[in-house]
Design an enzyme around this catalytic site. Structure first.
Site, short mmCIF file in Angstrom:
data_model
loop_
_atom_site.label_atom_id
_atom_site.label_comp_id
_atom_site.label_asym_id
_atom_site.label_seq_id
_atom_site.Cartn_x
_atom_site.Cartn_y
_atom_site.Cartn_z
N VAL A 93 30.18 12.01 -28.05
CA VAL A 93 29.81 13.29 -27.40
C VAL A 93 28.56 13.68 -28.21
O VAL A 93 28.68 13.86 -29.41
CB VAL A 93 30.94 14.37 -27.29
CG1 VAL A 93 30.46 15.65 -26.79
CG2 VAL A 93 32.14 13.93 -26.46
N ALA A 123 26.83 15.54 -32.94
CA ALA A 123 27.46 14.70 -32.01
C ALA A 123 28.93 14.55 -32.77
O ALA A 123 29.03 14.79 -34.04
CB ALA A 123 26.82 13.55 -31.80
N LYS A 124 29.72 13.66 -32.09
CA LYS A 124 31.08 13.22 -32.74
C LYS A 124 31.44 11.95 -31.89
O LYS A 124 31.12 11.91 -30.74
CB LYS A 124 32.03 14.32 -32.64
CG LYS A 124 33.19 14.04 -33.84
CD LYS A 124 32.69 14.23 -35.09
CE LYS A 124 33.58 14.68 -36.32
NZ LYS A 124 33.34 15.16 -37.26
N GLY A 125 32.17 11.11 -32.57
CA GLY A 125 32.75 10.21 -32.04
C GLY A 125 34.27 9.90 -32.26
O GLY A 125 34.61 10.37 -33.29
#
Ligand code: GLU
Length: 422
Positions: free
Chosen positions: A67, A112-114
Site C-alpha cells: 500500500v 508505504a507498507k507491504g
C-alpha cells in the site's frame, strides 16, 4: 486473554484507528477539508497472489500487499511485514503511519507498507527465499530507488531484504538503494539493525533530560523481544536502567531486581525464546506484563495490545511505543485522562526509518558510514524532533500523539498543495 481478543473486535480496525488519530489532529490543526480528504485514503493498493511449492510437495498460495499511502514528500518508504494478520486493512494502517512518520522526522519520503500473509516461522529457509523472490518480482513494477523502497518489519530481516534486493536487481539492474535494512556486505549501513531500539533510547534520554528523570535504576518493561525489543533492552541495560519485565510470543517474565539482559539476548540470538534463558525470573501471563508497575512501558511487539480492556490496569509512568499502533484510540483517551504520557510510534520508533534514510543515501552516493557517525546523526535528528514535538505539546497543552500528527499533517499538506494535487 479472551477478554482482550473480544475487545479488539469490539473496538476498531487498525486502519480506522490511524485514520481517527489523523482526523482529530487535522481538525485541531485546522487543516483544510480538501487536503484531509486526499490524506484519508491511499494512493495505490496492490494485492498479489504469491504461490509457493512447499518442501513437502504441497502448494501454498499466499497473499501479499503493498500500500502506497502518500508520496507528496518523496518516494514511498516502509517495511515488509510477514505475518498471518498482515491483511490489507492492517497494511493500509501501517502505510499511513509511515507517511506521518517520515514527515514528522522530516525525511524526504512518503509512506508505504507491504505485507505477506504467512507465518515465516513455519517456513524453511528455501521456502522463505522462494516466496520472497516471487513477492519481489510481483511488486517490482511499482518499486524503485526513487519510487518505493521496502525495508524490514515484523517477520522479516536483513537476509529477507538481501533476497528481495537480489530479485529486484535481477530485473532492473544492480539497485542496492531500492531496499534498506540489507546486510552490511550488500550495502547495508552499520547501525541500521539496532537503529529502532537505539532510537527509542535516544528519545527516552531526551525526555529524561527535559523532565529531570534519572534513567539509572529506572524500572522498564519491554513487551516483545524481536529486533526492536531486544535492542532497546540491551541499550537500556547498558545505561544502568533496570529491565524488570520482558516477553516474546512464548511467554512473559518478571524479576524485580532486574533481568539478566545479556543472557536473554544470547538465548534469543541462538534461536531460543526468552523463557528458555537461564536467568532468574517469575512467569507472567502476557497481559500481566503490560500492567506491571514500572517507570517506562515499551510495547515492542504487535499492534493494539493496550486496549480499553486493560488500560485501567496499566501502572506505567510513561509509555514509549516501540511497535506500530500498540495503543487503541479508546485506551489512548483513558491514558491522556489519567495523565500517563504516551510517546507515539511515529516519533518513538522513528529511528528505524531514519536509519533507512542514511542507508539509502549511502547507496545512492556510494559512500559508507562509520557506525559512530551513524549513531551520532541518528541521536541528533531524533532529539531535535522530540524537542519540536515537546514544544508543541507545551504550547498547545495536548498529547504527544496529537502534536506529532499535527506537525506531520501540516508538512504533508504543504507538499500536497505545492504539488498542486488539490
Ligand atoms: N518497518 C519500520 C517502521 O515501521 C522501518 C521502515 C523503513 O525503514 O522503511 O518504521
Amino acid at each position: 486473554m479472551v477478554d482482550v481478543l473480544a475487545d479488539r473486535v469490539a473496538e476498531m480496525t487498525a486502519d480506522e484507528a490511524v485514520r481517527q488519530y489523523a482526523e482529530e489532529a487535522a481538525e485541531a490543526a485546522g487543516l483544510a477539508p480538501d487536503v484531509s480528504r486526499v490524506l484519508d485514503s491511499s494512493y495505490r493498493e496492490i494485492t498479489v497472489q504469491v504461490p509457493l511449492r512447499r518442501d513437502d510437495g504441497s502448494l501454498l498460495v499466499a497473499h501479499g500487499y503493498r500500500v502506497q499511502h502518500n508520496g507528496a514528500r518523496g518516494p514511498y518508504k516502509g517495511g515488509l511485514r510477514y505475518h498471518p494478520d498482515a491483511d490489507l486493512s492492517e497494511v493500509r494502517a501501517l502505510a499511513a503511519l509511515m507517511t506521518w512518520k517520515t514527515a514528522l522526522l522530516d525525511l524526504p519520503f512518503g509512506g508505504a507498507k507491504g505485507g505477506l500473509q504467512v507465518d515465516p516461522t513455519e517456513l524453511s529457509a528455501r521456502e522463505l527465499q522462494a516466496l520472497t523472490r516471487r513477492f519481489a518480482v510481483s511488486l517490482s513494477h511499482v518499486l524503485g530507488v526513487y519510487r518505493d523502497i521496502p525495508a524490514p518489519d515484523v517477520g522479516t530481516n536483513a537476509q529477507v531484504m538481501a533476497w528481495f534486493m537480489d530479485a529486484y536487481s535481477s530485473r532492473h539492474g544492480y539497485s542496492p538503494a531500492a531496499v534498506t535494512g540489507k546486510p552490511i556486505d550488500l550495502g547495508g549501513a552499520p547501525g541500521r539493525e539496532p537503529a529502532t531500539g537505539r532510537g527509542l533510547v535516544y528519545i527516552l534520554e531526551a525526555f529524561a533530560r527535559r523532565y529531570g528523570w534519572d534513567l539509572e535504576e529506572a524500572r522498564v518493561v519491554v513487551q516483545g523481544f524481536g529486533n526492536v525489543g531486544s535492542w532497546v533492552a540491551r541499550e537500556l541495560d547498558a545505561l544502568g536502567a533496570r529491565v524488570v519485565g520482558v516477553s516474546d510470543v512464548k511467554g512473559a517474565m518478571f524479576n524485580d531486581g532486574g533481568l539478566d539482559v545479556a543472557e536473554l539476548v544470547r538465548t534469543v540470538e541462538a534461536g531460543g525464546s526468552v523463557v528458555d534463558a537461564d536467568v532468574s525470573y517469575v512467569s507472567l501471563a502476557q497481559d500481566e506484563l503490560l500492567t506491571l508497575e514500572c517507570d517506562v512501558l515499551i510495547p515492542a511487539a504487535l499492534g493494539q495490545c493496550i486496549t480499553k480492556a486493560n488500560v485501567d490496569r496499566v501502572r506505567a509512568a510513561l509509555i514509549l511505543e516501540g511497535a506500530n499502533h500498540p495503543v487503541t484510540p479508546q485506551a489512548d483517551a483513558v491514558l491522556a485522562e489519567r495523565g500517563i504520557p504516551v510517546i507515539p510510534d511515529i516519533l518513538a520508533n522513528g529511528g528505524g526509518v531514519t536509519g533507512s534514510y542514511f542507508e539509502w543515501a549511502q547507496n545512492i552516493q556510494q559512500f559508507t558510514w562509520a557506525e559512530t557517525r551513524f549513531n551520532a546523526e541518528l541521536r541528533e535528528r531524533l532529539t531535535r524532533v522530540f524537542d519540536e514535538v515537546t514544544d508543541y505539546v507545551e504550547r498547545h497543552l495536548c498529547t504527544y500523539r496529537r502534536a506529532s500528527y499535527a506537525i506531520a499533517l501540516e508538512r504533508v499538506a504543504r507538499a500536497v498543495r505545492l504539488r498542486g494535487y488539490v
